[in-house]
Write an enzyme that holds these catalytic residues in place. Structure first.
Site, PDB file in Angstrom:
ATOM      1  N   SER A 139       0.806  -1.203   0.000  1.00  0.00           N
ATOM      2  CA  SER A 139       0.000   0.000   0.000  1.00  0.00           C
ATOM      3  C   SER A 139       0.849   1.267   0.000  1.00  0.00           C
ATOM      4  O   SER A 139       1.582   1.514  -0.941  1.00  0.00           O
ATOM      5  CB  SER A 139      -0.968  -0.036   1.179  1.00  0.00           C
ATOM      6  OG  SER A 139      -2.099   0.734   0.895  1.00  0.00           O
ATOM      7  N   LYS A 191     -21.928  18.121   9.835  1.00  0.00           N
ATOM      8  CA  LYS A 191     -20.822  18.242  10.789  1.00  0.00           C
ATOM      9  C   LYS A 191     -20.625  16.950  11.590  1.00  0.00           C
ATOM     10  O   LYS A 191     -19.514  16.631  11.998  1.00  0.00           O
ATOM     11  CB  LYS A 191     -21.088  19.412  11.755  1.00  0.00           C
ATOM     12  CG  LYS A 191     -19.906  19.749  12.633  1.00  0.00           C
ATOM     13  CD  LYS A 191     -18.696  20.146  11.807  1.00  0.00           C
ATOM     14  CE  LYS A 191     -17.506  20.491  12.688  1.00  0.00           C
ATOM     15  NZ  LYS A 191     -16.314  20.795  11.892  1.00  0.00           N
TER      16      LYS A 191
END
Length: 312
Positions: A139, A191
């Site tokens: 990765s 939010k």
């Protein structure tokens, strides 16, 4: 006669005191010099052999990318990039080895190391970079490796995992069983984005998947830019799926160039058998400050209900 002996005695005593003082100052300056050498060494300065004037016809510089790639860690961009700058700057350096043993980590940190490798290669076109993968180069670690001129690995190394992941937990049903109510007060519609204590919002999940897809595309573009036509992506559509392969398999896929370790590269590829480690070690205060910064960033992600996302 007695006066003469007294004068001689005083002269001898004064001489002894001067010699003792001289020895004390000599010891003081030696300790100061040793302290400066140790400080420079632990802060990632030039190798001790260089500071003491050792000359060499050429060396292979090594910079380690070991462990999780994250801010405040040994494999974070701040530390790795400092090592890269020092390695390329050394006039003895014939080539740089990236000694990789990492499962990946932050795409931001990996991207910064990738960019620094490219920058140093542009500044020092005669100095090649070789990535050498040990047990694991997956990765984000492979992201970094793809910036090198060539990649080497052991036949049993684990290589690849070109993908992006983000994981969290959902506690909604558990909270219902316990009779716990979640109260979140926000000033923006999203939010409380992906709040793990509230039911999933399909539109937010779709948005987040788009963010991950975009990051994955950036990862793929970087690997393709670094590896070019050596990649067998057209023949193997799973190359960018997040799968991981052995070094022997990775060779056939074009993910690496050859099988070999750091000693082989230094001796038979670079032609400079002497390997000098430029990986900054840092001191306890630096490590503490870096970890505090990383902890604060992690806390911010947790407030979003996320553990962050990683190249894994």
């Amino acid at each position: 006669m007695d006066n003469g002996l007294e004068v001689l005695e005083r002269v001898l005593q004064a001489s002894i005191r001067e010699q003792r003082a001289a020895r004390r100052w000599k010891s003081f300056f030696q300790l100061c010099t040793l302290g400066l050498v140790v400080a420079a060494y632990t802060a990632g300065g030039p190798p001790l052999s260089e500071m003491w004037g050792e000359k060499s016809a050429g060396i292979t510089a090594k910079v380690a990318v070991s462990g999780t790639i994250a801010e405040g860690e040994r494999a974070g961009a701040a530390i790795v990039n400092r090592g890269l700058v020092a390695a390329f700057k050394d006039p003895r350096t014939k080539a740089v080895i990236l000694d990789i043993n990492s499962p990946g980590g932050s795409p931001v940190q990996a991207g910064r190391v990738y960019d620094e490798i490219k920058r140093q290669r542009h500044l020092h076109p005669d100095v090649k970079v070789y990535a050498v993968i040990g047990d694991l180069g997956a990765s984000g670690a492979y992201y970094i490796a793809s910036a090198a001129d060539e990649i080497y690995a052991d036949k049993a190394s684990l290589v690849g995992s070109i993908g992006v992941t983000a994981a969290s937990f959902g506690y909604v049903d558990l909270m219902k069983k316990l009779g716990v109510e979640r109260r979140a007060y926000t000033s923006g519609e999203h939010k409380a984005f992906l709040d793990q204590f509230q039911p999933e919002n399909p539109s937010e999940t779709e948005f987040w998947e788009g963010v991950l897809q975009q990051t994955h595309k950036q990862f793929i573009a970087a690997v393709e830019a670094g590896r070019g036509d050596r990649l067998k992506s057209k023949e193997h559509p799973d190359l960018f799926s997040g799968l991981v392969w052995s070094g022997e398999q990775a060779l056939g896929l074009g993910l690496i160039d050859k099988l070999g370790d750091a000693d082989y590269v230094a001796r038979d590829v670079v032609g400079a058998e002497k390997i000098v480690d430029f990986t900054p070690r840092g001191n306890a205060l630096d490590r503490f400050a870096n970890r505090v910064g990383a902890s604060m960033a992690g806390e911010a992600f947790m407030k979003l209900g996320l553990g962050g996302f990683e190249l894994r």
